[in-house]
Each structure stands twice: as structure tokens, then as C-alpha cells.
Design a protein around this motif. Sequence first.
Motif, short mmCIF file in Angstrom:
data_model
loop_
_atom_site.label_atom_id
_atom_site.label_comp_id
_atom_site.label_asym_id
_atom_site.label_seq_id
_atom_site.Cartn_x
_atom_site.Cartn_y
_atom_site.Cartn_z
N ALA A 90 8.43 9.31 0.16
CA ALA A 90 7.72 10.50 -0.31
C ALA A 90 6.21 10.30 -0.26
CB ALA A 90 8.16 10.83 -1.74
N GLY A 91 5.75 9.11 -0.63
CA GLY A 91 4.32 8.84 -0.60
C GLY A 91 3.76 8.91 0.81
N TYR A 92 4.49 8.38 1.77
CA TYR A 92 4.03 8.45 3.17
C TYR A 92 4.00 9.89 3.66
CZ TYR A 92 3.89 7.70 8.21
OH TYR A 92 3.53 7.74 9.54
N ALA A 93 5.01 10.66 3.29
CA ALA A 93 5.05 12.06 3.72
C ALA A 93 3.89 12.86 3.14
CB ALA A 93 6.38 12.69 3.31
N PHE A 94 3.61 12.68 1.85
CA PHE A 94 2.53 13.43 1.22
C PHE A 94 1.15 12.98 1.72
CE2 PHE A 94 5.59 14.21 -2.40
CZ PHE A 94 5.67 15.57 -2.20
N ALA A 95 1.02 11.71 2.07
CA ALA A 95 -0.29 11.18 2.45
C ALA A 95 -0.58 11.33 3.93
CB ALA A 95 -0.38 9.71 2.06
N ARG A 96 0.46 11.30 4.80
CA ARG A 96 0.21 11.21 6.23
C ARG A 96 0.76 12.36 7.06
NH1 ARG A 96 -3.78 7.64 5.78
NH2 ARG A 96 -3.49 5.88 7.17
N TRP B 99 7.45 2.11 9.28
CA TRP B 99 8.23 0.91 9.01
C TRP B 99 7.50 -0.37 9.42
CZ3 TRP B 99 12.03 -0.40 6.00
CH2 TRP B 99 12.75 -1.57 6.25
N LYS B 100 6.84 -0.35 10.56
CA LYS B 100 6.25 -1.57 11.10
C LYS B 100 4.78 -1.78 10.70
CE LYS B 100 9.76 -3.06 13.64
NZ LYS B 100 10.39 -4.39 13.47
N ILE B 101 4.08 -0.67 10.45
CA ILE B 101 2.63 -0.79 10.23
C ILE B 101 2.25 -0.47 8.79
CG2 ILE B 101 0.37 0.04 10.94
CD1 ILE B 101 1.59 0.66 13.68
N MET B 102 2.63 0.73 8.34
CA MET B 102 2.19 1.17 7.03
C MET B 102 2.86 0.44 5.87
SD MET B 102 -0.16 3.32 7.42
CE MET B 102 -0.89 4.32 8.70
N LYS C 294 -7.05 6.07 8.68
CA LYS C 294 -6.23 6.85 9.62
C LYS C 294 -6.36 6.34 11.05
CE LYS C 294 -5.78 11.15 7.06
NZ LYS C 294 -5.88 12.62 7.09
N GLU C 295 -7.39 5.53 11.32
CA GLU C 295 -7.53 4.96 12.66
C GLU C 295 -6.32 4.12 13.04
OE1 GLU C 295 -9.79 4.97 10.39
OE2 GLU C 295 -11.47 6.14 11.23
N ILE C 296 -5.66 3.54 12.05
CA ILE C 296 -4.47 2.73 12.33
C ILE C 296 -3.36 3.60 12.89
CG2 ILE C 296 -2.71 1.25 11.29
CD1 ILE C 296 -4.78 0.33 9.28
N ASP C 297 -3.15 4.78 12.29
CA ASP C 297 -2.14 5.71 12.80
C ASP C 297 -2.48 6.15 14.22
OD1 ASP C 297 -2.53 5.82 9.88
OD2 ASP C 297 -0.82 7.18 9.91
N GLU C 298 -3.74 6.49 14.43
CA GLU C 298 -4.15 6.99 15.73
C GLU C 298 -3.97 5.95 16.82
OE1 GLU C 298 -8.13 8.14 14.98
OE2 GLU C 298 -7.60 9.90 13.76
N ALA C 299 -4.29 4.69 16.50
CA ALA C 299 -4.10 3.62 17.49
C ALA C 299 -2.63 3.44 17.82
CB ALA C 299 -4.70 2.32 16.96
N ALA C 300 -1.77 3.54 16.80
CA ALA C 300 -0.34 3.40 17.04
C ALA C 300 0.21 4.57 17.85
CB ALA C 300 0.40 3.30 15.70
N LEU C 301 -0.29 5.79 17.58
CA LEU C 301 0.16 6.95 18.35
C LEU C 301 -0.25 6.85 19.82
CD1 LEU C 301 -0.58 9.83 15.81
CD2 LEU C 301 1.66 9.00 16.54
N LEU C 302 -1.41 6.26 20.06
CA LEU C 302 -1.84 6.06 21.45
C LEU C 302 -0.92 5.10 22.19
CD1 LEU C 302 -5.72 5.86 21.04
CD2 LEU C 302 -4.39 7.73 22.03
N ASP C 303 -0.28 4.21 21.45
CA ASP C 303 0.69 3.28 22.04
C ASP C 303 2.09 3.86 22.06
OD1 ASP C 303 -1.26 1.40 22.49
OD2 ASP C 303 -0.95 0.38 20.57
N ASN C 304 2.20 5.18 21.84
CA ASN C 304 3.49 5.89 21.89
C ASN C 304 4.46 5.44 20.80
OD1 ASN C 304 2.75 7.47 24.16
ND2 ASN C 304 3.29 5.75 25.52
N ALA C 305 3.93 5.05 19.66
CA ALA C 305 4.79 4.68 18.53
C ALA C 305 5.25 5.94 17.81
CB ALA C 305 4.05 3.76 17.57
#
Length: 283
Positions: A99-105, A190-193, A172-183
Amino acid sequence: MSRDQSTYRPETLTASRPLLWIAALLSVVMMAPVAWLVGLSIKNNRELMLGTESVFRLPYTLVNYVNILHSSQAFGWFFNSMIVAIGQTIGVLVLSSLAGYAFARLEFPLRRTIFVIVLFGLAVPEQAVIIARHQMFNWFGLHNSHLGLMLPGMSSAFGVFLMTQFFRAIPKEIDEAALLDNASQWRIFWKIMLPLTLPAQATLGIFTFLHAWNDYWWPLISATKKEMYTLTIGIASSQTNFAQSEGLGFLSAQAVFASLPVLIVYIFFQRHIVTAVSGGAVK
């Protein structure tokens, strides 16, 4: 003289000495009931029947703890408390993290409104919903079961709020970097946050475990069969019905026995609490 050396002056230590004495005195006052309980637990019950002042003199004995080993009831209650506390802790960590991840991200309709509704749970006392909860659990036949003792504590508004704030603190740069790697979103969670929130999860897990282990109100209502008692209810029933026959020393030994898991959990995870409170989870 360097800045660090000039910080610690003799007059500074002298000025702080009264505060140290006050802290030491408060520590002694807080530990006195614990020391008294331990002292009662290692005294013979016949001596305690004559007067509890005998706790200050020899001899001491471990017979009360030996009697616990031969008491199937105490171990049954301990087993129930352990199942409920561990199950409730796992449930709170899983649900609060998701729930915390959903509300925050994540972005979804009525996100802010739902989050505010969840926070309203912090303002609603448990006693206000106890009748409705009792009826619901009675309809589904969940009373006198481990699941029935666990479920109410799994809905933690505080846990959702804590994990939401912790996820928001992660750049949020961490999410963006992971999305660029097609995560995928699940892999990012599960793996990063999730590994970055370990201090917050440890803190929430300890608080949840302590609350579940020491809970008295709901087990008193839901567990009506003696074999389903938790330690808090079992020890309370012993004090009410068997204090004279079992002895004060044996009851004190049961209380010490019930406190050991809490002490062990705190010793192993205290460094995570310090990290979470100091805000050092994300560098």
C-alpha cells in the motif's frame, strides 16, 4: 586546535554531568519493577507467602522456571502468542509495503482521497468498532482460531503511513533509471525499492510484534477456550484463579518467560530502529 577538539571541553562535560546523573536515576527507577519481578521469580513460593521482602535475601532457586518446563499450558499459550505475533507482523509488513508503494509511487484514481480515508484509521479507537468486529467474526466462525486473533491487527493505518512516507523519501531518479532498463513495476518494487526500506520495515515489524505480543483486549474477547489463550490472557487467568495455589514466584517466572521474545527481538533489530529514526535509510 581543530574544531573537533575544541568541541569537547572540560566545562562542557562538567555541565552535562547532572543530566547524566538524572538519566542514570531515571534508568534505575524504570528498571526497578523489572528487577523486582526477576527477584520474585527466583524465590521459593513458600517464602513469598510469608512476605515478599524475602526477595532481598538468600537462598534463590530456579524451581519456578523448571515448573514452567513441566507446564503444558504455559507452552501452549506461548505457542499461540508466537503464531499470532509472527503472523500479524508478516501481514502488516506485506500489506503496508504494498500500500505504501502504491500511494507513494503509482498514479491511480482517488489516490489522495483513499489515503486520507486510511489515515482516518489512526483516529478511530479499537473500542469503537469492537461490537461490529465481534459480530463479523462470529458470523464467519473465526473466534477461537489463530486467524481470528491475527486478522484485526493486520490492518495498520500507521504502517501504511510510515511506509508511504519512507517510499516518498526515495529519489524518483531510481525509478526512472530502472524504467529505462525496461524493469517492470513489480521488479522495481521487489528488487530496488523494498531493500531500501529495510530500516522502516524493521521498525514497523518490531512495533507490530510488540503490540501483537502484549495485546490483551482482542484476545480476551475472541479467545474463549483455554487452549486458544495467548500468554497475556493465560497469565491473567492464572493470577485470578490460581495465584494462591500456584504461587507468586511461579507467576513471576511466567511473566519473565513471556517477556523474553520481546527482549530478543529488540536486541536483534535495535540498530534498524536507530537508522530509521535518524533518517539514514536513503543515502
